[in-house]
Design a protein around this motif. Structure first.
Motif, PDB file in Angstrom:
ATOM      1  N   UNK A  29      -3.491   6.557  -3.310  1.00 50.93           N
ATOM      2  CA  UNK A  29      -2.899   6.459  -4.643  1.00 50.93           C
ATOM      3  C   UNK A  29      -2.322   5.069  -4.870  1.00 50.93           C
ATOM      4  N   UNK A  30      -1.677   4.498  -3.851  1.00 52.65           N
ATOM      5  CA  UNK A  30      -1.092   3.161  -3.990  1.00 52.65           C
ATOM      6  C   UNK A  30      -2.172   2.114  -4.238  1.00 52.65           C
ATOM      7  N   UNK A  31      -3.299   2.259  -3.582  1.00 52.01           N
ATOM      8  CA  UNK A  31      -4.395   1.304  -3.810  1.00 52.01           C
ATOM      9  C   UNK A  31      -4.913   1.424  -5.251  1.00 52.01           C
ATOM     10  N   UNK A  32      -5.009   2.659  -5.738  1.00 52.73           N
ATOM     11  CA  UNK A  32      -5.449   2.870  -7.112  1.00 52.73           C
ATOM     12  C   UNK A  32      -4.455   2.263  -8.096  1.00 52.73           C
ATOM     13  N   UNK A  33      -3.160   2.479  -7.859  1.00 55.11           N
ATOM     14  CA  UNK A  33      -2.136   1.945  -8.754  1.00 55.11           C
ATOM     15  C   UNK A  33      -2.146   0.423  -8.753  1.00 55.11           C
ATOM     16  N   UNK A  34      -2.445  -0.163  -7.609  1.00 51.85           N
ATOM     17  CA  UNK A  34      -2.550  -1.618  -7.535  1.00 51.85           C
ATOM     18  C   UNK A  34      -3.736  -2.094  -8.366  1.00 51.85           C
ATOM     19  N   UNK A  35      -4.872  -1.417  -8.225  1.00 53.11           N
ATOM     20  CA  UNK A  35      -6.081  -1.821  -8.939  1.00 53.11           C
ATOM     21  C   UNK A  35      -5.888  -1.727 -10.455  1.00 53.11           C
ATOM     22  N   UNK A  49       1.309  -0.774  -9.972  1.00 56.99           N
ATOM     23  CA  UNK A  49       2.251  -1.054  -8.886  1.00 56.99           C
ATOM     24  C   UNK A  49       1.572  -2.001  -7.902  1.00 56.99           C
ATOM     25  N   UNK A  50       1.831  -3.276  -8.053  1.00 60.00           N
ATOM     26  CA  UNK A  50       1.207  -4.274  -7.182  1.00 60.00           C
ATOM     27  C   UNK A  50       2.013  -4.428  -5.909  1.00 60.00           C
ATOM     28  N   UNK A  51       1.374  -4.647  -4.766  1.00 58.85           N
ATOM     29  CA  UNK A  51       2.117  -4.931  -3.533  1.00 58.85           C
ATOM     30  C   UNK A  51       2.959  -6.196  -3.690  1.00 58.85           C
ATOM     31  N   UNK A  52       4.045  -6.256  -2.937  1.00 58.71           N
ATOM     32  CA  UNK A  52       4.865  -7.457  -2.950  1.00 58.71           C
ATOM     33  C   UNK A  52       4.146  -8.605  -2.240  1.00 58.71           C
ATOM     34  N   UNK A  53       3.296  -8.245  -1.291  1.00 57.68           N
ATOM     35  CA  UNK A  53       2.590  -9.278  -0.524  1.00 57.68           C
ATOM     36  C   UNK A  53       1.306  -8.697   0.029  1.00 57.68           C
ATOM     37  N   UNK A  54       0.249  -9.503   0.002  1.00 56.43           N
ATOM     38  CA  UNK A  54      -1.013  -9.131   0.628  1.00 56.43           C
ATOM     39  C   UNK A  54      -1.367 -10.202   1.640  1.00 56.43           C
TER      40      UNK A  54
END
Length: 290
Positions: free
Chosen positions: A29-35, A39-44
Motif C-alpha cells: 500500500x505504501x508503494x502505491x501511495x508513493x506512486x 505519501x512519498x518516502x522521506x528518503x530513497x
C-alpha cells in the motif's frame, strides 16, 4: 508539500517495513501511495532503492488509510491530503454528501426492485400520496431531444439552465420548469423528452426563439390549462429506474379514481436542485387528467 524535501538519511528514519507496522499499512500500500503522490518516502537510497520514512509521516499514512475506509477514490484522497485544514474538511464534506445521495438513491431503488421481485408493486405504490392540482394556461419556451435514460439527468440540467437564462429576455420565469415525456425514455428507448420553462411574455419569447433559439431548436408553445394528478418525490427518488415507482403509483391512482389521462407524463421541478439534500422534495411526477 514534498515529503522528500530537506531530509537527510540518518538513524531517525524508518525502513518501509518498520513504518508500515507503525502506520498499520502494508508495504504494498505504501508503494502505491508513493506512486500516486499520496505519501512519498522521506528518503530513497539511490544505490538500493530502499524507501525510508519519518516517524512524523505516520499521521498522514493513517489519514490516507482512514479515507480509504470511506471508499474514497485515491484521486480524491490526493486532493484532501494535499489541501489541508478547512479546505480538506470541505472536500471531505462534499465527498460524503455524494455518498449519502448515492446511498439514498440505492435505498429507494432497492424498495422499488423488492416490490417488482415479489409481485407486490401495489405495496410500493401505496407509499406515494397522489393529489390533483389545476394548472392555468402557460406560455413555455421548450427544447426537445431524443435521449436515453443515462443521458437524461445531464440533459435536463443543461437544457433547463439554457431555457431559464433565455427566460430573462422573455419577461421572466412564471412557474416551475417541467420536463414532458412524449414517448418512453429508458436504457433502450430515447423518447423524445421536452424541457419546458413557463415565461411571462409570449411575443418576446417568440422573438427570442426566432433570433437565437434555432441552434437548440428552441420553440415557443402554449401549454393549455388543465388538471394534473401528481405525487411529490424526493431528490433520491428522481433517479432512474426508481422514479418508475412514482409514475406507476400515479397511473394506478388515476385508474382507481376513474379518471382519463389526457396527455404525456411529466416531471415538475419546483425546488433548487443543487441546494436540496437526498431526502428533500424536489419534483412532482404528474399526468394530465380529466
Amino acid at each position: 508539500m514534498d515529503d522528500r524535501a530537506n531530509v537527510t538519511h540518518d538513524d531517525t528514519l524508518l525502513t518501509i517495513g518498520a513504518f508500515a507496522a507503525r502506520a498499520r499499512l502494508s508495504a504494498k500500500a505504501l508503494r502505491l501511495y508513493d506512486r500516486l503522490g499520496l505519501l512519498a518516502p522521506a528518503h530513497v537510497d539511490e544505490a538500493t532503492g530502499y524507501r525510508y520514512y519519518r516517524a512524523g509521516q505516520v499521521e498522514r499514512a493513517r489519514l490516507v488509510a482512514l479515507l480509504r475506509r470511506l471508499d474514497m477514490p485515491l484521486a480524491r484522497i490526493a486532493e484532501v491530503v494535499h489541501a489541508g485544514g478547512d479546505r480538506a474538511a470541505g472536500l471531505l464534506d462534499a465527498y460524503w454528501a455524494d455518498v449519502e445521495a448515492r446511498v439514498a438513491g440505492q435505498r429507494t431503488l432497492a424498495e422499488y426492485l423488492r416490490g417488482r421481485l415479489t409481485g407486490r408493486d401495489s405495496d410500493v405504490y401505496g407509499k406515494f400520496a397522489v393529489e390533483t392540482v389545476d394548472v392555468p394556461e402557460q406560455v413555455v419556451l421548450s427544447e426537445s431531444r431524443h435521449v436515453l435514460a443515462d443521458e437524461l439527468p445531464t440533459w435536463i440540467a443543461a437544457s433547463l439552465g439554457r431555457l431559464e437564462e433565455a427566460a430573462r429576455d422573455c419577461g421572466g420565469v412564471t412557474a416551475a420548469p417541467f420536463v414532458v415525456y412524449h414517448a418512453d425514455v429508458s436504457a433502450e428507448s430515447d423518447g423524445p423528452a421536452e424541457s419546458c420553462v413557463p415565461v411571462a411574455d409570449e411575443a418576446a419569447a417568440r422573438a427570442w426563439s426566432e433570433e437565437r433559439g434555432r441552434t437548440r431548436r428552441t420553440r415557443v408553445r402554449v401549454e393549455p390549462a388543465g388538471r394534473l394528478a401528481y405525487t411529490r418525490i424526493t431528490k433520491a427518488q428522481v433517479a432512474f429506474p426508481q422514479i418508475l415507482a412514482a409514475f406507476g403509483a400515479v397511473e394506478e391512482w388515476i385508474a382507481a379514481q376513474g379518471l382519463t389521462v389526457t396527455g404525456p407524463c411529466r416531471e415538475v421541478y419546483f425546488a433548487d436542485w443543487e441546494a436540496a439534500g437526498p431526502e428533500d422534495p424536489v419534483c412532482d411526477v404528474a399526468f394530465p387528467v380529466r
